[in-house]
Design a protein around this motif. Structure first.
Motif, PDB file in Angstrom:
ATOM      1  N   SER A  80      39.689  50.122  30.106  1.00  0.00           N
ATOM      2  CA  SER A  80      38.905  48.762  30.008  1.00  0.00           C
ATOM      3  C   SER A  80      37.900  49.029  30.020  1.00  0.00           C
ATOM      4  CB  SER A  80      40.312  47.565  29.869  1.00  0.00           C
ATOM      5  OG  SER A  80      40.176  47.912  31.790  1.00  0.00           O
ATOM      6  N   LEU A  81      37.707  49.751  31.681  1.00  0.00           N
ATOM      7  CA  LEU A  81      36.532  50.160  32.011  1.00  0.00           C
ATOM      8  C   LEU A  81      36.355  48.631  33.320  1.00  0.00           C
ATOM      9  CD1 LEU A  81      34.548  52.051  29.774  1.00  0.00           C
ATOM     10  CD2 LEU A  81      35.880  52.667  31.507  1.00  0.00           C
ATOM     11  N   GLU A  82      37.235  48.089  32.836  1.00  0.00           N
ATOM     12  CA  GLU A  82      37.090  46.446  33.781  1.00  0.00           C
ATOM     13  C   GLU A  82      37.855  46.543  35.004  1.00  0.00           C
ATOM     14  OE1 GLU A  82      36.353  42.924  31.375  1.00  0.00           O
ATOM     15  OE2 GLU A  82      35.005  43.988  30.117  1.00  0.00           O
ATOM     16  N   PHE A  83      37.889  45.974  36.398  1.00  0.00           N
ATOM     17  CA  PHE A  83      38.929  45.527  36.944  1.00  0.00           C
ATOM     18  C   PHE A  83      39.759  44.431  36.305  1.00  0.00           C
ATOM     19  CE2 PHE A  83      34.926  46.123  39.666  1.00  0.00           C
ATOM     20  CZ  PHE A  83      35.316  46.543  41.011  1.00  0.00           C
ATOM     21  N   PHE A  84      41.007  45.300  37.170  1.00  0.00           N
ATOM     22  CA  PHE A  84      42.290  44.312  36.965  1.00  0.00           C
ATOM     23  C   PHE A  84      43.071  44.346  38.422  1.00  0.00           C
ATOM     24  CE2 PHE A  84      42.312  49.696  35.993  1.00  0.00           C
ATOM     25  CZ  PHE A  84      43.434  49.521  36.302  1.00  0.00           C
ATOM     26  N   SER A  85      43.732  43.891  38.541  1.00  0.00           N
ATOM     27  CA  SER A  85      44.809  43.870  39.769  1.00  0.00           C
ATOM     28  C   SER A  85      46.205  45.062  40.449  1.00  0.00           C
ATOM     29  CB  SER A  85      45.478  42.444  39.927  1.00  0.00           C
ATOM     30  OG  SER A  85      44.540  41.502  39.910  1.00  0.00           O
ATOM     31  N   THR A  86      46.002  45.533  41.081  1.00  0.00           N
ATOM     32  CA  THR A  86      47.090  46.535  41.052  1.00  0.00           C
ATOM     33  C   THR A  86      48.116  46.283  42.132  1.00  0.00           C
ATOM     34  OG1 THR A  86      48.046  48.386  41.137  1.00  0.00           O
ATOM     35  CG2 THR A  86      45.901  48.624  41.854  1.00  0.00           C
ATOM     36  N   SER A  87      49.037  47.330  42.415  1.00  0.00           N
ATOM     37  CA  SER A  87      50.404  47.087  44.076  1.00  0.00           C
ATOM     38  C   SER A  87      49.430  47.465  45.324  1.00  0.00           C
ATOM     39  CB  SER A  87      51.185  47.267  43.457  1.00  0.00           C
ATOM     40  OG  SER A  87      51.381  49.205  43.425  1.00  0.00           O
TER      41      SER A  87
END
Lengths: 136, 362
Positions: free
Chosen positions: B94-101
């Protein structure tokens, strides 16, 4: 008590003494042969340990040449014991990495068929190694 | 008659004394602490746990915790399943920011640094390339390998996926990729980091002497009954030549040392009579050439894991330079033409059990 009894008898050699001396000699030789000459060298494997999934491992003697059939998660694996060594000879898995591993010959050596969840390891009285590094 | 019986009793008494002495002399060294061993099918491999302790209950508790942690990390860090990293790989394009662990962020940060030090030879950003080689299907029983097309390999290479393409926001625990070709695969790192973590768990549980061997890659703490842990290094010849010795070298490990090996015989596909192994060279897009196996000794298991892969790819010519950059002192490399190369520090510690004369490279 024992010493008193023996001091009563005269110090003459009787046939029974000769039998005892001979049997003592035999016993000593036998003990040496059991505990010294037959003792496995460090690294010599004495048994094969087979583990299926998370079950407790079972031990098999390496003295008798034979093929053991083990039912694993996806089918039957065959494990051959020959001249104190062991290997997988048949596996239902696709990659056959367990077969490629070839013979296990040193105590501590281990291989496994991961898809079938079967591992085989050689155990010795005293292992030359605590672990074998470098590829399963 | 009584005298004869006395002699008999006396003789038996002496025979027993002699026998006892012989037995005492022949018995092996007394072991004060007990060895607890367990094998686990976890982390996609066979994990051998050896603990030396006088508390069997503590040992079992520790083994259960280690087992649970391996299972958890395997799910978290599996690149193609539904765990945390699997989710990341689905969202990266997506080339966008997203949350991860946090566990994935920690892997990313550590591997960023190591990738840079290895001059990009350790490159966890080439997940798509590894997938192109179908190593995600290695465990799939029905799967048939096909040779990837040269065009597909080239097109991925030209997009230069690398760790620097990943942006990490530490405050929000978010990440994004700047390159659509990036997909993460920590196959050359996750095992090392996992071993490092379970060793911490053991230490926190007062286990002072242990060996964790995950499919031939291992770390030790403490000693084996007050002597160093003795490790045999598998002979890469044995796979093709059953009569070859099982072990090519021996080494003693001291507390907190890790020993990792990357070999072309470990995981591979066979296709039209040729072996295609799992260590993909990020410069060519093909399995690395020139090396059969590399063994690295260093303290941190994560570093050992990444370095063994990087030095395998570096090959017989370039490994000393990459080892220096990564801060690795102890290296053994066996080339495809059967030469054995040792770093000077390794030459002093390793005991080679082969007739091949090693080449010591400074």
């Amino acid at each position: 008590m024992l010493n008193q009894k023996s001091s009563v008898s005269k110090a003459t050699i009787k046939p029974a003494d000769i039998i005892i001396i001979i049997s003592a000699c035999f016993l000593t030789v036998w003990l040496y042969s059991v505990f010294w000459f037959n003792d496995s060298l460090p690294g010599d494997a004495v048994s094969l340990q087979i583990q299926i999934a998370d079950n407790p491992p079972e031990n098999y003697s390496l003295d008798t040449d034979r093929v053991i059939k083990i039912e694993g998660t996806i089918g039957d694996s065959l494990i051959e014991i020959k001249q104190g060594k062991a290997r997988f000879t048949h596996s239902p898995c696709r990659n056959k990495f367990c077969l490629f591993h070839g013979w296990l010959s040193t105590a501590g050596d281990t291989t496994a068929c991961l898809p079938n969840r079967i591992s085989i390891s050689l155990k010795g009285k005293t292992s030359a190694y605590d672990a074998i590094a470098g590829g399963k | 008659m009584l005298g004869v019986r006395g002699d008999v009793i006396n003789s038996i008494f002496y025979v027993i004394v002699i026998a006892a002495l012989i037995m005492a002399g022949c018995s092996s060294e007394e072991e004060s602490l007990e060895l607890h061993q367990q094998q686990l099918f976890t982390f996609g491999t066979l994990v051998d746990i050896s603990l030396v302790t006088d508390d069997p209950e503590q040992a079992q508790l520790a083994i259960d915790m280690v087992s649970a942690e391996f299972d958890r990390l395997h799910t978290d860090w599996h690149p193609w399943q539904d765990g945390a990293l699997g989710q990341v790989n689905k969202q990266l394009s997506s080339l966008e920011f997203f949350s991860t662990s946090p566990s994935v962020i920690s892997l990313l940060q550590q591997s960023n640094l190591l990738s840079e030090k290895s001059a990009g030879l350790f490159n966890p950003a080439i997940g798509k390339l590894i997938k192109l080689w179908q190593f995600d299907q290695l465990e799939n029983e029905q799967f048939q390998f096909t040779m990837p097309s040269a065009e597909a390999v080239q097109s991925l290479l030209q997009q230069k996926p690398q760790m620097q393409d990943i942006v990490i926001n530490n405050d929000t625990m978010q990440i994004k990729s700047n390159n659509p070709a990036v997909s993460l695969d920590f196959g050359a790192f996750a095992k090392g980091v996992a071993i490092e973590r379970v060793i911490k768990i053991l230490k926190a549980n007062k286990i002072q002497n242990a060996l964790i061997n995950a499919g031939g890659d291992l770390k030790v703490i403490g000693t084996k009954n007050e002597r160093p842990w003795r490790i045999g290094i598998k002979n890469p010849d044995q796979a093709q030549n059953p009569s070859a010795p099982a072990v090519i070298a021996a080494i003693k490990l001291h507390s907190d040392e890790s020993l990792f090996t990357s070999g072309n015989y470990e995981r591979f596909f066979e296709f039209q009579g040729k072996h295609y192994h799992h260590i993909i060279d990020p410069r060519t897009g093909y399995p690395g050439r020139g090396t059969r196996s590399v063994t690295v000794l260093t303290k941190d298991a994560g570093l050992a894991d990444a370095a063994s892969t990087a030095l395998f790819i570096a090959g017989p010519e370039q490994w000393p330079e990459i080892a220096r950059k990564m801060g690795i002192e102890y290296v053994m490399l066996i080339s495809t033409d059967d030469r054995i190369y040792l770093s000077p520090a390794m030459a002093e510690r390793i005991e080679l059990l082969t007739d091949v004369e090693p080449e010591i490279i400074r």
